[in-house]
Scaffold this active site. Structure first.
Site, PDB file in Angstrom:
ATOM      1  N   GLU A  41       0.834  -1.197   0.000  1.00 27.44           N
ATOM      2  CA  GLU A  41       0.000   0.000   0.000  1.00 27.44           C
ATOM      3  C   GLU A  41       0.868   1.247   0.000  1.00 27.44           C
ATOM      4  O   GLU A  41       1.766   1.390   0.841  1.00 27.44           O
ATOM      5  CB  GLU A  41      -0.891   0.038   1.247  1.00 27.44           C
ATOM      6  CG  GLU A  41      -2.012  -0.970   1.260  1.00 27.44           C
ATOM      7  CD  GLU A  41      -2.903  -0.830   2.489  1.00 27.44           C
ATOM      8  OE1 GLU A  41      -3.969  -1.478   2.502  1.00 27.44           O
ATOM      9  OE2 GLU A  41      -2.552  -0.084   3.433  1.00 27.44           O
ATOM     10  N   CYS A  42       0.602   2.135  -0.937  1.00 25.78           N
ATOM     11  CA  CYS A  42       1.204   3.464  -0.994  1.00 25.78           C
ATOM     12  C   CYS A  42       2.735   3.404  -0.983  1.00 25.78           C
ATOM     13  O   CYS A  42       3.335   3.207  -2.018  1.00 25.78           O
ATOM     14  CB  CYS A  42       0.660   4.329   0.149  1.00 25.78           C
ATOM     15  SG  CYS A  42       0.828   6.103  -0.138  1.00 25.78           S
ATOM     16  N   ALA A  43       3.379   3.563   0.159  1.00 29.56           N
ATOM     17  CA  ALA A  43       4.832   3.466   0.204  1.00 29.56           C
ATOM     18  C   ALA A  43       5.302   2.115  -0.308  1.00 29.56           C
ATOM     19  O   ALA A  43       6.324   2.008  -1.000  1.00 29.56           O
ATOM     20  CB  ALA A  43       5.336   3.703   1.627  1.00 29.56           C
TER      21      ALA A  43
ATOM     22  N   SER B  74      -1.140  -0.985  -4.504  1.00 27.95           N
ATOM     23  CA  SER B  74      -2.102   0.093  -4.708  1.00 27.95           C
ATOM     24  C   SER B  74      -1.755   1.282  -3.825  1.00 27.95           C
ATOM     25  O   SER B  74      -1.085   1.148  -2.801  1.00 27.95           O
ATOM     26  CB  SER B  74      -3.507  -0.414  -4.350  1.00 27.95           C
ATOM     27  OG  SER B  74      -4.424   0.637  -4.200  1.00 27.95           O
TER      28      SER B  74
ATOM     29  N   LEU C  12       3.803   0.346  -2.560  1.00 32.99           N
ATOM     30  CA  LEU C  12       3.669   0.446  -4.009  1.00 32.99           C
ATOM     31  C   LEU C  12       4.919   1.076  -4.613  1.00 32.99           C
ATOM     32  O   LEU C  12       5.467   0.582  -5.613  1.00 32.99           O
ATOM     33  CB  LEU C  12       2.432   1.278  -4.346  1.00 32.99           C
ATOM     34  CG  LEU C  12       2.266   1.772  -5.783  1.00 32.99           C
ATOM     35  CD1 LEU C  12       1.908   0.615  -6.706  1.00 32.99           C
ATOM     36  CD2 LEU C  12       1.184   2.853  -5.849  1.00 32.99           C
TER      37      LEU C  12
END
Length: 490
Positions: free
Chosen positions: A333-335, A425, A337
């Protein structure tokens, strides 16, 4: 019954975090077992809460988890405690955009039947403070504002004027705090600097916040107010809702350390209840994944602050790429990704995704209503999950041939990457609102550990492609799919 207070404010920037953290540390210093909570999705403030109390900071998010889980999650986190302090989000009545009171501090206070202490930045007002407090106290009769803490008060004369103005308001002044640079916590592009990045300085700041609160607040009155909260009729949440534990006790590695500080305590609890052994590792320092890793979770954080160090750890980058290529389940997630991307601001990352990331001037922030475009290690096609985005980076392309999610607001689009066992994501999710995600991930890790095949049974190998969205997937039209799977109650 757990005594409890909600610390709110008319707006962001009034000093909620300073006051809430100071109260937590001050009460803990008096020998009370204090349970820390944060309204909304924010990961950073709970790190300071944990430092102040010695207990995990926990989020209460009515959008991501549903209103029906707010009280159960609160009771789960506060079990065995003498007092719970809940820090609000934004202004007292601010919540999810276009959703009324949903996810606001006011709504959470009502769900918890908890009295509210309003922190007011009094630095630029005197008599007007009474009108401000009266307006907030009378706006919603179901919200019980039990007192006010006046923050950033300049002088004794200023304090006198403020107290005089509030004298006939019916809302007692429970504390007066002067301007104090020692209690300040530095910020940057996504808010406060996390505890993990400034451990010694953070300890000193929390201690200073506790001292300020002890000197300026009526601790006995605050405790009495907290103890006036009535019993809650809800049952405490349990990670056992994840269902039957998988066989084989698969080992799931979870990224931690200064670069990956964004995680919810319930995720680890759910994975453990699902039968997994959860082991934390630090991508900044560890050159190998934990021995026997059969699943990998890489949450949010600040990889952009540590890009050079993450890149320099080539043995670990290769280990992550090899695990992903083998078909083992990987949730990022986020980082996470960004770490799986080919590069971040031109610096090589793990190369699992055929995509490149960079910092941006634009802040992307907000709740998201997501639908799984296809099957993945987290959700079957058509399943809905609620989450949030919070970043100042972009990744190009923004979606792979098999996107992770179809998003329906603030605009319709697809985003993220799915292939084999990889689900990457920008959207942060809270698995307490969808425990089947943890169960599905643990099962994928167990299956891979037993058979070594891709988590979805597909042929593995090579980076996840970032090409155009394939036909039949969601592009501009309505997101299709079956009934909501474990979606939150709104």
């Amino acid at each position: 019954m757990v005594a409890r207070l909600v610390i709110a404010a008319p707006s962001s920037g009034a000093g909620k975090t300073t006051v809430a953290t100071g109260l937590m540390a001050a009460f803990a210093g008096r020998g009370l077992a204090v349970s820390p909570h944060k309204v909304g999705p924010d990961y950073i403030d709970p790190g300071y809460h944990a430092l102040a109390t010695g207990r995990p900071g926990r989020n209460l998010d009515a959008y991501m988890c549903g209103t029906g889980l707010v009280a159960p999650l609160f009771l789960h986190g506060s079990r065995g405690c003498d007092l719970a302090v809940v820090e609000g989000v934004m202004g007292l009545y601010d919540g999810a955009a276009d959703q009324g009171e949903l996810a606001s501090t006011a709504q959470v206070s009502k769900l918890l039947k908890a009295p509210v202490v309003l922190v007011v930045d009094a630095s630029s007002q005197s008599r007007s403070v009474a009108a401000l407090v009266h307006g907030f106290a009378s706006w919603d009769p179901e919200v019980r504002i039990g007192g006010v803490i006046l923050n950033k008060v300049a002088t004794d004369r200023h304090e006198h004027l403020l107290r005089e103005a509030l004298g006939e308001s019916g809302v007692p002044v429970l504390g007066v705090l002067r301007r104090a640079p020692a209690v300040a916590t530095p910020s940057r592009h996504l808010g406060l600097v996390p505890v993990a990045e400034r451990q010694t300085a953070a300890v000193e700041a929390v201690a200073a916040q506790a001292e300020q609160v002890l000197a300026g607040c009526d601790m006995e009155a605050l405790l009495a107010l907290a103890r006036s909260a009535p019993e809650l009729s809800a049952e405490a949440w349990s990670p056992a809702v994840v269902g039957r534990a998988v066989a084989g006790r698969p080992r799931i590695a979870v990224a931690g350390g200064a670069a990956f500080t964004f995680s919810y305590a319930e995720h680890t609890e759910l994975l453990t209840a699902a039968g997994a052994e959860v082991v934390t590792f630090d991508p900044l320092r560890d050159e190998a994944l934990p021995e026997g890793t059969s699943g990998l979770v890489i949450g949010g954080g600040f990889p952009e602050m540590y890009g050079g160090e993450l890149s320099a750890n080539e043995p670990l980058r290769k280990a992550v790429a090899d695990l992903a290529a083998s078909g083992a389940p990987v949730a990022a997630e986020c980082a996470g990704l960004l770490y799986l991307a080919r590069s971040l601001d031109g610096t090589p990352m793990c190369g699992v995704l055929d995509a490149d990331a960079r910092m941006s001037e634009r802040l992307t922030l907000g709740y998201r209503d997501a639908v799984a475009v296809g099957d993945s290690v987290l959700a079957p096609a058509g399943a809905r999950m609620r989450g949030h985005e919070f970043h100042r980076t972009v990744i190009e392309p923004g979606a792979g041939e098999r996107p992770a999610w179809g998003l329906r607001q603030p605009e319709r689009r697809v985003e993220g990457f799915v292939r084999g066992g990889v689900h990457a994501s920008y959207v942060h999710t809270h698995w307490a609102g969808a425990p089947e995600a943890a169960a599905r991930f643990a099962a994928a890790a167990a299956d891979w550990s037993a058979g070594g095949r891709a988590a979805d049974g597909s042929v593995t190998g090579g980076p996840v492609s970032g090409g155009p969205v394939s036909s039949g997937s969601v592009a501009g039209g309505p997101v299709s799919g079956g009934p909501v799977s474990g979606g939150p109650v709104s």
